[in-house]
Design a protein around this motif. Structure first.
Motif, PDB file in Angstrom:
ATOM      1  N   SER A 114       0.815  -1.217   0.000  1.00 16.55           N
ATOM      2  CA  SER A 114       0.000   0.000   0.000  1.00 16.55           C
ATOM      3  C   SER A 114       0.847   1.265   0.000  1.00 16.55           C
ATOM      4  O   SER A 114       0.333   2.349  -0.240  1.00 16.55           O
ATOM      5  CB  SER A 114      -0.947   0.020   1.207  1.00 16.55           C
ATOM      6  OG  SER A 114      -1.884  -1.041   1.132  1.00 16.55           O
ATOM      7  N   ILE A 117       2.561   6.670   4.108  1.00 17.91           N
ATOM      8  CA  ILE A 117       1.865   7.932   4.326  1.00 17.91           C
ATOM      9  C   ILE A 117       2.685   8.741   5.316  1.00 17.91           C
ATOM     10  O   ILE A 117       3.054   8.243   6.379  1.00 17.91           O
ATOM     11  CB  ILE A 117       0.439   7.732   4.875  1.00 17.91           C
ATOM     12  CG1 ILE A 117      -0.411   6.914   3.901  1.00 17.91           C
ATOM     13  CG2 ILE A 117      -0.220   9.086   5.125  1.00 17.91           C
ATOM     14  CD1 ILE A 117      -1.796   6.598   4.438  1.00 17.91           C
ATOM     15  N   SER A 192       1.285  10.664   0.284  1.00 24.32           N
ATOM     16  CA  SER A 192       1.250   9.211   0.089  1.00 24.32           C
ATOM     17  C   SER A 192       2.094   8.859  -1.124  1.00 24.32           C
ATOM     18  O   SER A 192       2.182   9.622  -2.082  1.00 24.32           O
ATOM     19  CB  SER A 192      -0.187   8.716  -0.106  1.00 24.32           C
ATOM     20  OG  SER A 192      -0.709   9.169  -1.342  1.00 24.32           O
ATOM     21  N   LEU A 200      -4.818   6.112  -3.221  1.00 18.96           N
ATOM     22  CA  LEU A 200      -5.769   6.363  -2.148  1.00 18.96           C
ATOM     23  C   LEU A 200      -6.951   7.127  -2.735  1.00 18.96           C
ATOM     24  O   LEU A 200      -6.775   8.132  -3.419  1.00 18.96           O
ATOM     25  CB  LEU A 200      -5.123   7.189  -1.030  1.00 18.96           C
ATOM     26  CG  LEU A 200      -3.972   6.534  -0.254  1.00 18.96           C
ATOM     27  CD1 LEU A 200      -3.477   7.478   0.844  1.00 18.96           C
ATOM     28  CD2 LEU A 200      -4.408   5.211   0.357  1.00 18.96           C
ATOM     29  N   ARG A 204     -10.701   8.308   1.063  1.00 25.19           N
ATOM     30  CA  ARG A 204      -9.665   7.964   2.032  1.00 25.19           C
ATOM     31  C   ARG A 204      -8.810   9.164   2.367  1.00 25.19           C
ATOM     32  O   ARG A 204      -8.471   9.405   3.530  1.00 25.19           O
ATOM     33  CB  ARG A 204      -8.794   6.830   1.483  1.00 25.19           C
ATOM     34  CG  ARG A 204      -7.840   6.231   2.519  1.00 25.19           C
ATOM     35  CD  ARG A 204      -8.615   5.687   3.698  1.00 25.19           C
ATOM     36  NE  ARG A 204      -7.762   4.944   4.610  1.00 25.19           N
ATOM     37  CZ  ARG A 204      -8.166   4.479   5.780  1.00 25.19           C
ATOM     38  NH1 ARG A 204      -9.420   4.692   6.178  1.00 25.19           N
ATOM     39  NH2 ARG A 204      -7.336   3.803   6.565  1.00 25.19           N
ATOM     40  N   LEU A 205      -8.446   9.953   1.349  1.00 26.47           N
ATOM     41  CA  LEU A 205      -7.688  11.169   1.606  1.00 26.47           C
ATOM     42  C   LEU A 205      -8.487  12.124   2.491  1.00 26.47           C
ATOM     43  O   LEU A 205      -7.933  12.794   3.369  1.00 26.47           O
ATOM     44  CB  LEU A 205      -7.330  11.858   0.287  1.00 26.47           C
ATOM     45  CG  LEU A 205      -6.257  11.189  -0.579  1.00 26.47           C
ATOM     46  CD1 LEU A 205      -6.095  11.941  -1.899  1.00 26.47           C
ATOM     47  CD2 LEU A 205      -4.917  11.111   0.152  1.00 26.47           C
TER      48      LEU A 205
END
Length: 231
Positions: A114, A117, A192, A200, A204-205
């Motif tokens: 993933s 971040i 990210s 993302l 999600r952000l």
């Protein structure tokens, strides 16, 4: 802003190790006050009443271990006072983003397949100072992204001003994104990316931004930051 090197220009384990060395490993912060003198605590309370954050409160507004479910803290939360001796980030008070800054903090999270971040906060001596630094921060921050560039649409809490941009970091094919927010006396950055990064979603952000904004608001009110990302 920093050394000018791309935050995601290195990949794999070597890149992760470099970032951990740069920002420090997870310090196990449990939200309790650090060992400070009564005078330092009084000064911190006074600063909180004015909305100006010192180093300790700047560190505490960064997301702790349990703030992002499924993500592992690999660097920070850490913060430094930038009002006296030059630091790693604000090596020159002449830099537009550093002139009126009082503290700087960063936390780095990673998740397999993933990416990473990064949460960054710049605390200023006033909301006016944060407002003045905002365009300089954005010009420097999103300049690292490479085409194709698109804007992300944020919902929820976004502070008094925000920008969100998608793109790719140098030497990487995975998607990246940067979100910048102005909240009172602070400027907040969410980035990210990484060699194994996944895109993302805007939702999600938005969740990450809302959590970060609320934690900054809580810290500026003198409260213990407690906002987390649900799910």
């Amino acid at each position: 802003m920093s050394s000018g090197l791309s935050r995601f220009a290195v990949a794999g384990l070597a890149g992760l190790a470099a970032l951990v060395l740069m920002f420090g490993s997870y310090d196990g912060d449990d939200g309790k006050d650090s060992d400070a003198t009564d005078e330092e605590k009084a000064s911190s309370r006074s600063a909180a009443r004015s909305g100006v954050l010192d180093r300790d409160r700047t560190r505490k507004l960064l997301p702790p271990r349990d703030a992002l479910k499924g993500w592992t803290p690999v660097g920070g939360p850490t913060a430094e006072d930038v009002t006296s001796a030059p630091g790693f980030v604000c090596s020159s008070r002449a830099a537009p983003v550093c002139g009126d800054a009082v503290a700087y903090g960063k936390a780095l999270y990673a998740k397999a397949n993933s990416g990473r971040i990064t949460f960054t906060v710049y605390a200023y001596k006033s909301a006016t100072a944060a407002t003045s630094a905002y365009p300089h921060m954005w010009k420097d921050g999103h300049a690292e992204l490479r085409p194709p560039l698109t804007n992300a649409r944020l919902s929820g809490e976004t502070g008094q001003q925000h920008n969100a941009r998608r793109g790719k970091y140098p030497f990487m094919t995975a998607p990246g994104a940067i979100v910048q927010l102005r909240v009172g006396t602070t400027l907040l950055l969410i980035e990210s990316g990484g060699a194994d990064a996944r895109r993302l979603s805007d939702a999600r952000l938005s969740d990450l931004a809302t959590m970060f904004v609320k934690r900054s608001q809580q810290a500026q009110k003198g409260e213990k930051p407690s906002a987390k990302v649900a799910g």
